[in-house]
Design a protein around this motif. Structure first.
Motif, short mmCIF file in Angstrom:
data_model
loop_
_atom_site.label_atom_id
_atom_site.label_comp_id
_atom_site.label_asym_id
_atom_site.label_seq_id
_atom_site.Cartn_x
_atom_site.Cartn_y
_atom_site.Cartn_z
N MET A 32 0.85 -1.21 0.00
CA MET A 32 0.00 0.00 0.00
C MET A 32 0.87 1.24 0.00
SD MET A 32 -3.17 0.88 -0.05
CE MET A 32 -4.19 2.32 0.22
N GLY A 33 1.94 1.26 0.73
CA GLY A 33 2.81 2.42 0.81
C GLY A 33 3.53 2.67 -0.50
N THR A 34 3.97 1.60 -1.15
CA THR A 34 4.70 1.77 -2.42
C THR A 34 3.79 2.29 -3.51
OG1 THR A 34 6.14 -0.09 -1.80
CG2 THR A 34 6.10 0.57 -4.13
N ALA A 35 2.58 1.77 -3.57
CA ALA A 35 1.62 2.24 -4.60
C ALA A 35 1.26 3.71 -4.39
CB ALA A 35 0.36 1.37 -4.54
N PHE A 36 1.18 4.08 -3.12
CA PHE A 36 0.85 5.46 -2.83
C PHE A 36 1.98 6.40 -3.27
CE2 PHE A 36 0.79 9.09 0.14
CZ PHE A 36 -0.47 9.60 -0.16
N ILE A 37 3.18 5.96 -3.04
CA ILE A 37 4.34 6.78 -3.45
C ILE A 37 4.37 6.91 -4.96
CG2 ILE A 37 6.85 6.84 -3.51
CD1 ILE A 37 6.84 5.51 -0.74
N ILE A 38 4.12 5.80 -5.66
CA ILE A 38 4.11 5.84 -7.13
C ILE A 38 3.02 6.77 -7.63
CG2 ILE A 38 3.70 4.46 -9.20
CD1 ILE A 38 5.00 2.11 -7.72
N LEU A 39 1.86 6.72 -6.94
CA LEU A 39 0.76 7.60 -7.35
C LEU A 39 1.11 9.06 -7.15
CD1 LEU A 39 -2.14 7.71 -8.39
CD2 LEU A 39 -2.92 7.59 -6.00
N ILE A 40 1.77 9.33 -6.04
CA ILE A 40 2.17 10.72 -5.76
C ILE A 40 3.17 11.20 -6.81
CG2 ILE A 40 3.41 12.21 -4.15
CD1 ILE A 40 2.17 10.59 -1.88
N VAL A 41 4.16 10.35 -7.11
CA VAL A 41 5.17 10.72 -8.11
C VAL A 41 4.52 10.95 -9.49
CG1 VAL A 41 7.18 9.90 -9.39
CG2 VAL A 41 7.04 9.55 -6.92
N PHE A 42 3.57 10.08 -9.84
CA PHE A 42 2.88 10.23 -11.13
C PHE A 42 2.06 11.52 -11.16
CE2 PHE A 42 -0.79 9.39 -13.91
CZ PHE A 42 -0.13 9.14 -15.09
N GLY A 43 1.42 11.80 -10.02
CA GLY A 43 0.63 13.03 -9.94
C GLY A 43 1.50 14.27 -10.09
N LEU A 44 2.67 14.23 -9.41
CA LEU A 44 3.59 15.37 -9.54
C LEU A 44 4.08 15.52 -10.98
CD1 LEU A 44 5.67 14.95 -6.23
CD2 LEU A 44 3.99 16.75 -6.78
N PHE A 45 4.32 14.39 -11.63
CA PHE A 45 4.79 14.44 -13.02
C PHE A 45 3.71 15.04 -13.93
CE2 PHE A 45 4.93 12.40 -17.19
CZ PHE A 45 6.18 12.81 -17.63
N ILE A 46 2.48 14.62 -13.70
CA ILE A 46 1.37 15.17 -14.50
C ILE A 46 1.22 16.65 -14.25
CG2 ILE A 46 -1.11 15.10 -14.87
CD1 ILE A 46 0.31 12.77 -16.11
N LEU A 47 1.35 17.02 -12.98
CA LEU A 47 1.21 18.43 -12.62
C LEU A 47 2.33 19.26 -13.24
CD1 LEU A 47 -0.34 20.55 -10.96
CD2 LEU A 47 1.19 20.02 -9.03
N MET A 48 3.52 18.76 -13.17
CA MET A 48 4.65 19.50 -13.73
C MET A 48 4.55 19.60 -15.26
SD MET A 48 6.51 20.60 -11.27
CE MET A 48 7.97 21.04 -12.16
N SER A 49 4.07 18.58 -15.91
CA SER A 49 3.95 18.61 -17.37
C SER A 49 2.80 19.48 -17.83
CB SER A 49 3.77 17.19 -17.91
OG SER A 49 2.58 16.61 -17.40
N SER A 50 1.97 19.92 -16.90
CA SER A 50 0.85 20.79 -17.27
C SER A 50 1.31 22.23 -17.47
CB SER A 50 -0.25 20.74 -16.20
OG SER A 50 -0.74 19.42 -16.07
N PHE A 51 2.45 22.60 -16.92
CA PHE A 51 2.95 23.97 -17.01
C PHE A 51 4.17 24.02 -17.95
CE2 PHE A 51 0.77 23.67 -12.95
CZ PHE A 51 0.01 24.83 -12.94
N PHE A 52 4.26 25.09 -18.64
CA PHE A 52 5.43 25.32 -19.51
C PHE A 52 5.59 26.82 -19.70
CE2 PHE A 52 1.79 25.20 -22.28
CZ PHE A 52 2.03 26.15 -23.26
N THR A 53 6.77 27.22 -20.10
CA THR A 53 7.08 28.65 -20.29
C THR A 53 7.39 28.91 -21.78
OG1 THR A 53 9.42 28.29 -19.79
CG2 THR A 53 7.98 28.92 -17.97
N VAL A 54 7.04 30.11 -22.17
CA VAL A 54 7.33 30.56 -23.54
C VAL A 54 8.25 31.77 -23.46
CG1 VAL A 54 6.37 31.38 -25.72
CG2 VAL A 54 5.07 29.77 -24.30
N LYS A 55 9.36 31.72 -24.16
CA LYS A 55 10.33 32.80 -24.12
C LYS A 55 9.81 34.05 -24.83
CE LYS A 55 14.44 29.85 -23.87
NZ LYS A 55 15.73 29.51 -24.53
N GLN A 56 10.44 35.17 -24.46
CA GLN A 56 10.09 36.43 -25.11
C GLN A 56 10.43 36.36 -26.60
OE1 GLN A 56 8.62 38.93 -23.41
NE2 GLN A 56 8.41 40.14 -25.31
N GLN A 57 9.60 37.05 -27.42
CA GLN A 57 9.77 37.10 -28.87
C GLN A 57 9.70 35.71 -29.49
OE1 GLN A 57 9.02 40.39 -29.34
NE2 GLN A 57 10.34 40.18 -31.14
N SER A 58 8.80 34.91 -28.95
CA SER A 58 8.54 33.59 -29.54
C SER A 58 7.10 33.19 -29.20
CB SER A 58 9.53 32.54 -29.03
OG SER A 58 9.40 32.36 -27.63
#
Length: 326
Positions: free
Chosen positions: A1-27
């Motif tokens: 149960m603990g390992t699956a929870f950790i994997i779920l948290i890591v996957f959630g953080l990955f999804i969250l991080m991939s939801s944001f991105f930056t665009v440089k100036q003049q592009s």
């Protein structure tokens, strides 16, 4: 149960991080949703739906430069290489057109530049190409603007930065230019020599004129002095002939004195005897006397000559010879 929870948290953080991105100036960034165009994102922090939206590509909005080297020939059949620099950028409002309508913009711009240059340069001679390179650049810009605006590109400027004829043509042009400059230099030198010769001739003419005027003035003063000398001698009982002879003898001795005063003179005056002066005086007096006697005789003879009166011819004898008059 603990390992699956950790994997779920890591996957959630990955999804969250991939939801944001930056665009440089003049592009800009093109977002696609399930493979279809969704939106264009500009500079800053942006959000997308993970696993649904993806970054299809980035479009540079800065001004870019493309250098195109073209080999073509002129109207007088001279092959040249031209370097045309094209400055362009993507229109921000037309990022969709620039991204989806044109895959290789550099190749498209190069093709248009080749087409315009090879249409314009063959109409001009080599010298005109150098003089009218700005007209060529304007023609390239006009053609590119008409074509590339449809694809979302704005042509900022076009410049013909280099015109490079064949090396033999350049050497010939340099020789022609050098010969022309040598011709011009020769013409200037000839004109300068002519001016110097004319100025020298004018100076010599003026010098001779002044010299002649000086000699004339000198002789005039000498003559005036002789007249005064003769008048003085006449006042003391010496007639004009004797006075003239005396003046000539005096000038003779003055000449001898002038010659003797010059140590470097090698002039020899003949005759050069002690009695030369007295002989000259006696000869002149005798010649004057003889001249007077001849003049008197001629006057007497002129008085004895009687002019004949003309005789009118008799009728019928107009052609006869007139009788001599005794």
């Amino acid at each position: 149960m603990g390992t699956a929870f950790i994997i779920l948290i890591v996957f959630g953080l990955f999804i969250l991080m991939s939801s944001f991105f930056t665009v440089k100036q003049q592009s800009s960034v093109v977002i696609e949703r399930f493979g279809k165009f969704h939106s264009v994102r500009n500079s800053g922090l942006q959000l997308k739906i993970p696993l649904v939206d993806r970054l299809a590509g980035r479009v540079n909005l800065k001004i870019q430069q493309l250098d195109v080297i073209i080999e073509t020939k002129t109207k007088d059949n001279v092959f040249i290489k031209m370097k045309v620099s094209v400055q362009f950028k993507v229109i921000q409002e037309k990022v969709y057109d620039a991204f989806y309508k044109l895959e290789y913009p550099h190749d498209q711009i190069t093709a248009y530049v080749f087409d315009v240059v090879r249409a314009e340069v063959p109409k001009l001679k080599l010298d005109d190409v150098f003089e009218r390179k700005d007209d060529i650049a304007i023609a390239v810009k006009r053609e590119l603007n008409e074509a590339m605006t449809t694809y979302g590109y704005d042509i900022i400027n076009t410049l013909v930065t280099d015109i490079d004829p064949d090396i033999q043509v350049k050497n010939a042009m340099n020789r022609i230019n050098a010969a022309d400059r040598e011709k011009t230099a020769a013409e200037f030198e000839a004109e300068s020599s002519r001016i110097r010769i004319v100025a020298k001739a004018k100076a010599e003419a003026e010098s001779k004129r002044l010299q002649g005027q000086g000699i004339a003035d000198q002789r005039r003063e000498i003559a005036r002095g002789l007249v005064e000398s003769v008048e003085v001698l006449n006042n003391v009982g010496i007639n004009s002939q004797e006075a003239s002879a005396l003046i000539v003898v005096t000038q003779h001795y003055d000449t001898l004195q002038a010659i003797g005063a010059d140590a470097n003179s090698n002039l020899i005056l003949l005759p050069n005897s002690p009695q030369a002066g007295s002989d000259m005086l006696n000869n002149m007096v005798a010649s004057f006397t003889a001249s007077n006697q001849v003049g008197e005789m001629m006057k007497k003879n002129n008085k004895k000559i009687v002019k004949p009166k003309p005789i009118e011819p008799q009728s019928g004898y107009e052609d006869d010879i007139l009788p001599e008059v005794k």
